[in-house]
Each structure stands twice: as structure tokens, then as C-alpha cells.
Scaffold this motif. Sequence first.
Motif, PDB file in Angstrom:
ATOM      1  N   ASN A  53       4.547  11.417  10.813  1.00 46.80           N
ATOM      2  CA  ASN A  53       3.209  12.061  10.974  1.00 46.80           C
ATOM      3  C   ASN A  53       2.483  11.625  10.151  1.00 46.80           C
ATOM      4  O   ASN A  53       2.213  10.895   9.061  1.00 46.80           O
ATOM      5  CB  ASN A  53       3.565  13.144  10.327  1.00 46.80           C
ATOM      6  CG  ASN A  53       4.658  14.714  10.839  1.00 46.80           C
ATOM      7  OD1 ASN A  53       4.599  15.110  12.005  1.00 46.80           O
ATOM      8  ND2 ASN A  53       5.360  14.388  10.642  1.00 46.80           N
ATOM      9  N   GLY A  54       1.139  11.487  10.994  1.00 51.24           N
ATOM     10  CA  GLY A  54      -0.141  10.870  10.306  1.00 51.24           C
ATOM     11  C   GLY A  54      -0.334   9.525  10.239  1.00 51.24           C
ATOM     12  O   GLY A  54       0.192   8.291  11.140  1.00 51.24           O
ATOM     13  N   GLY A  55      -0.269   9.320   8.954  1.00 52.33           N
ATOM     14  CA  GLY A  55      -0.256   7.548   8.500  1.00 52.33           C
ATOM     15  C   GLY A  55       1.189   7.179   8.491  1.00 52.33           C
ATOM     16  O   GLY A  55       1.438   6.091   9.225  1.00 52.33           O
ATOM     17  N   SER A  56       2.135   7.529   8.602  1.00 53.57           N
ATOM     18  CA  SER A  56       3.619   7.895   9.298  1.00 53.57           C
ATOM     19  C   SER A  56       3.993   7.446  10.206  1.00 53.57           C
ATOM     20  O   SER A  56       4.529   6.713  10.496  1.00 53.57           O
ATOM     21  CB  SER A  56       4.709   8.338   8.532  1.00 53.57           C
ATOM     22  OG  SER A  56       4.663   8.251   7.437  1.00 53.57           O
ATOM     23  N   SER A 121       8.371   9.540   6.441  1.00 51.55           N
ATOM     24  CA  SER A 121       7.965  11.053   5.850  1.00 51.55           C
ATOM     25  C   SER A 121       7.365  10.835   4.017  1.00 51.55           C
ATOM     26  O   SER A 121       8.863  10.099   3.231  1.00 51.55           O
ATOM     27  CB  SER A 121       8.327  12.256   5.797  1.00 51.55           C
ATOM     28  OG  SER A 121       7.923  13.415   5.301  1.00 51.55           O
ATOM     29  N   THR A 122       5.957  10.890   3.886  1.00 54.12           N
ATOM     30  CA  THR A 122       5.961  10.390   2.918  1.00 54.12           C
ATOM     31  C   THR A 122       6.706  11.906   1.560  1.00 54.12           C
ATOM     32  O   THR A 122       7.271  11.768   0.003  1.00 54.12           O
ATOM     33  CB  THR A 122       4.601  10.463   2.375  1.00 54.12           C
ATOM     34  OG1 THR A 122       3.605  11.247   2.907  1.00 54.12           O
ATOM     35  CG2 THR A 122       3.985   8.969   2.701  1.00 54.12           C
ATOM     36  N   SER A 123       6.739  13.222   2.302  1.00 54.49           N
ATOM     37  CA  SER A 123       7.358  13.932   1.722  1.00 54.49           C
ATOM     38  C   SER A 123       8.119  13.924   1.180  1.00 54.49           C
ATOM     39  O   SER A 123       8.935  14.760   1.079  1.00 54.49           O
ATOM     40  CB  SER A 123       6.533  14.929   1.719  1.00 54.49           C
ATOM     41  OG  SER A 123       6.775  15.571   3.370  1.00 54.49           O
ATOM     42  N   SER A 126       8.959  17.346   6.129  1.00 53.88           N
ATOM     43  CA  SER A 126       7.891  17.634   7.377  1.00 53.88           C
ATOM     44  C   SER A 126       9.100  18.187   8.650  1.00 53.88           C
ATOM     45  O   SER A 126      10.511  17.361   9.064  1.00 53.88           O
ATOM     46  CB  SER A 126       7.630  16.495   8.137  1.00 53.88           C
ATOM     47  OG  SER A 126       5.834  15.754   7.112  1.00 53.88           O
ATOM     48  N   THR A 169       0.220   9.366  -2.098  1.00 54.36           N
ATOM     49  CA  THR A 169       0.847   9.778  -0.533  1.00 54.36           C
ATOM     50  C   THR A 169       0.043   8.842   0.151  1.00 54.36           C
ATOM     51  O   THR A 169       1.136   7.629   0.716  1.00 54.36           O
ATOM     52  CB  THR A 169       0.003  10.277  -0.028  1.00 54.36           C
ATOM     53  OG1 THR A 169       0.424  11.731  -0.349  1.00 54.36           O
ATOM     54  CG2 THR A 169       0.355  10.258   1.749  1.00 54.36           C
ATOM     55  N   ALA A 170      -0.750   7.920  -0.403  1.00 53.86           N
ATOM     56  CA  ALA A 170      -1.291   6.832   0.222  1.00 53.86           C
ATOM     57  C   ALA A 170      -0.451   5.491  -0.337  1.00 53.86           C
ATOM     58  O   ALA A 170      -0.322   4.096   0.397  1.00 53.86           O
ATOM     59  CB  ALA A 170      -3.058   6.690  -0.450  1.00 53.86           C
ATOM     60  N   GLN A 173       2.675   5.535   1.487  1.00 55.87           N
ATOM     61  CA  GLN A 173       2.319   4.920   3.336  1.00 55.87           C
ATOM     62  C   GLN A 173       2.298   3.317   2.670  1.00 55.87           C
ATOM     63  O   GLN A 173       2.863   2.283   3.396  1.00 55.87           O
ATOM     64  CB  GLN A 173       1.315   4.858   3.552  1.00 55.87           C
ATOM     65  CG  GLN A 173       1.243   6.254   4.220  1.00 55.87           C
ATOM     66  CD  GLN A 173      -0.041   7.694   3.932  1.00 55.87           C
ATOM     67  OE1 GLN A 173      -1.101   7.122   4.361  1.00 55.87           O
ATOM     68  NE2 GLN A 173       0.608   8.637   4.731  1.00 55.87           N
TER      69      GLN A 173
HETATM   70  O1  LIG Z   1      -2.143   9.229   6.419  1.00 55.86           O
HETATM   71  C1  LIG Z   1      -2.303  10.626   4.988  1.00 55.86           C
HETATM   72  C2  LIG Z   1      -2.747  10.310   3.836  1.00 55.86           C
HETATM   73  O2  LIG Z   1      -3.117   8.857   3.805  1.00 55.86           O
HETATM   74  C3  LIG Z   1      -2.528  11.794   6.632  1.00 55.86           C
HETATM   75  O3  LIG Z   1      -2.649  11.258   7.635  1.00 55.86           O
HETATM   76  C4  LIG Z   1      -0.564  12.585   6.040  1.00 55.86           C
HETATM   77  O4  LIG Z   1       0.381  10.672   6.665  1.00 55.86           O
HETATM   78  C5  LIG Z   1      -0.348  13.431   7.271  1.00 55.86           C
HETATM   79  O5  LIG Z   1      -0.587  14.230   6.130  1.00 55.86           O
HETATM   80  C6  LIG Z   1       0.706  13.447   6.926  1.00 55.86           C
HETATM   81  O6  LIG Z   1       1.310  14.974   8.448  1.00 55.86           O
HETATM   82  C7  LIG Z   1       1.621  13.711   6.366  1.00 55.86           C
HETATM   83  O7  LIG Z   1       3.306  14.039   6.322  1.00 55.86           O
HETATM   84  P1  LIG Z   1       4.697  13.388   5.340  1.00 55.86           P
HETATM   85  O8  LIG Z   1       4.199  11.830   5.155  1.00 55.86           O
HETATM   86  O9  LIG Z   1       4.595  14.162   4.261  1.00 55.86           O
HETATM   87  O10 LIG Z   1       5.850  13.272   6.444  1.00 55.86           O
END
Ligand SMILES: O=C(CO)[C@@H](O)[C@H](O)[C@H](O)[C@H](O)COP(=O)(O)O
Length: 233
Positions: A53-56, A121-123, A126, A169-170, A173
Motif C-alpha cells: 500500500n502507498g509507498g510500498s 508492508s512497513t507496519s 495491513s 516509516t519513511a 521504505q
Molecule cells: O508512503 C507513505 C509514508 O511514507 C504512505 O503512503 C504509506 O505507504 C501508507 O500510509 C500505507 O498505507 C502504509 O501501509 P503499510 O506499509 O503499513 O502496509
Amino acid sequence: MNDATRLPTAREHTARLIEALRAVEPELTTVEHWGRHLARVLGDGGRVLACGNGGSAADAQHFTAELVGRYRDDRAPFSAICLSSETSSLTAIGNDYGYDEVFARQVRGHGRPGDVLLAISTSGTSANVLRAAEAAREVGVEVWSLTGPGPNALSERSDASVCVDAPATATVQEVHGVLVHAVCAAFDRVVLGLDDVEGNPTDLLAATEDPPGNGAVVIDVRDKVRTARGGAR
Ligand SMILES: O=C(CO)[C@@H](O)[C@H](O)[C@H](O)[C@H](O)COP(=O)(O)O
Ligand SMILES: [Zn+2]
């Protein structure tokens, strides 16, 4: 503003990244192995799926593009699908079955036994990525994950994972981006027959790392690799 809520300066951000990259060094053998194993899977006509999701999602898309297109040198294309980039499938599955199913249903559709899913997934929590990992294991697809600090729900649902121990998180990633490139480089070293880091020629047979008796697969890989090298024998 206290230190927990303050956003880092560029210098602090970079310092955290360097620290996280140092901390992930023991995991580099895993990503090298992933690259070599993928050379066998894809060379044998298998497929790699990727999601996040997102950055991932961006990391997943970056990864599959390197394999279908090229990483550095010209070679044959390989089968790699980014499940987060399939907008019509994503919106239809999300609309009809719920967002948690958007990757899992695609895994069931595209995945075949022996294929690989790279789940990012960073967390590590998800729900849609966790469902994808569960679906993959149900259909015999091997699950590799890139996550933040572990163990976490995703690493526990994976056959192998690299958990990046960084608080932001950054930063996680950014390290994932490096690891994705490292997998691609290891993959291409096998496929293109390039020297490894010690200057030794990469041995395709050794690269399979499977017990003897699986000769048909090795021969298939060699054929695909010959094609990848432009038919040179
Ligand atoms: O890129 C970023 C933060 O750097 C965000 O878009 C981030 O990827 C989103 O919040 C994601 O939904 C995080 O999901 P996950 O990595 O925890 O699975
Ligand atoms: Zn981001």
C-alpha cells in the motif's frame, strides 16, 4: 514541540537511513538468495507477484518493472505482476469484495505453485497484505516479505522476511528500495552470468541451491538464460 513529534531535518533523516542500512546488513544474504532463487523460478516459466500500500505499492511496482523491463543490462523479459497497479481489478475487487481482498483475490487468480509473492508492508499489519500472504500459502505460492520492525503479523505469515528495524516509516521504505534493487542485481548476475561480488563467475547450477535430482528445472533455466543473453551459447 518535543522530539517525538518534530519532523527530522534532512541531515537527521539521512543519518537515520545510514543507521538503518547498517542494521540491515546481516539480512543481505537473504536478499541475495531471493534474487538467485527467483532466477530459477522465473527462468522455469514461473511468476513473481508483488503488492503493498502507498509507498510500498510504489516499491512493489518498481520491483516488477525491473524484471519485466530491465534492471541495468539488456536481457529477456520475465513474468512479474504488481497487484497494486491493476486499477480495474483493484477497484472492482475492492468494490465487490472489500478492500481487504484486493490482493488476495489476485493472488488466487495469478498464482501457481512454486511462484513467489513479494509482500511489502512497513507496519507488517495491513489487512489486505496479510490476506494476500495467507492466500498465497493456500495456493502453494512462496511468500517473501519486506517489513518494518519485526516480528510482526506479516513476517509470521511469510516463508522468509526481512524486517527493517527503523522507527520511521519513511526510513523503512527507503531501505526497502535498496533491498529491492539488491534482489534485482542478484537475479541479473545469475541470468546474465555476471561475476559475483568476489569476482567469481556466478554458477547457475549452484544458484539453484536445490538438492540434486531436479535436473529438468535446471535445464529449463539454462535455456531461458541463453535466451536472456540473446541466444548466445
Ligand atoms: O508512503 C507513505 C509514508 O511514507 C504512505 O503512503 C504509506 O505507504 C501508507 O500510509 C500505507 O498505507 C502504509 O501501509 P503499510 O506499509 O503499513 O502496509
Ligand atoms: Zn512514503
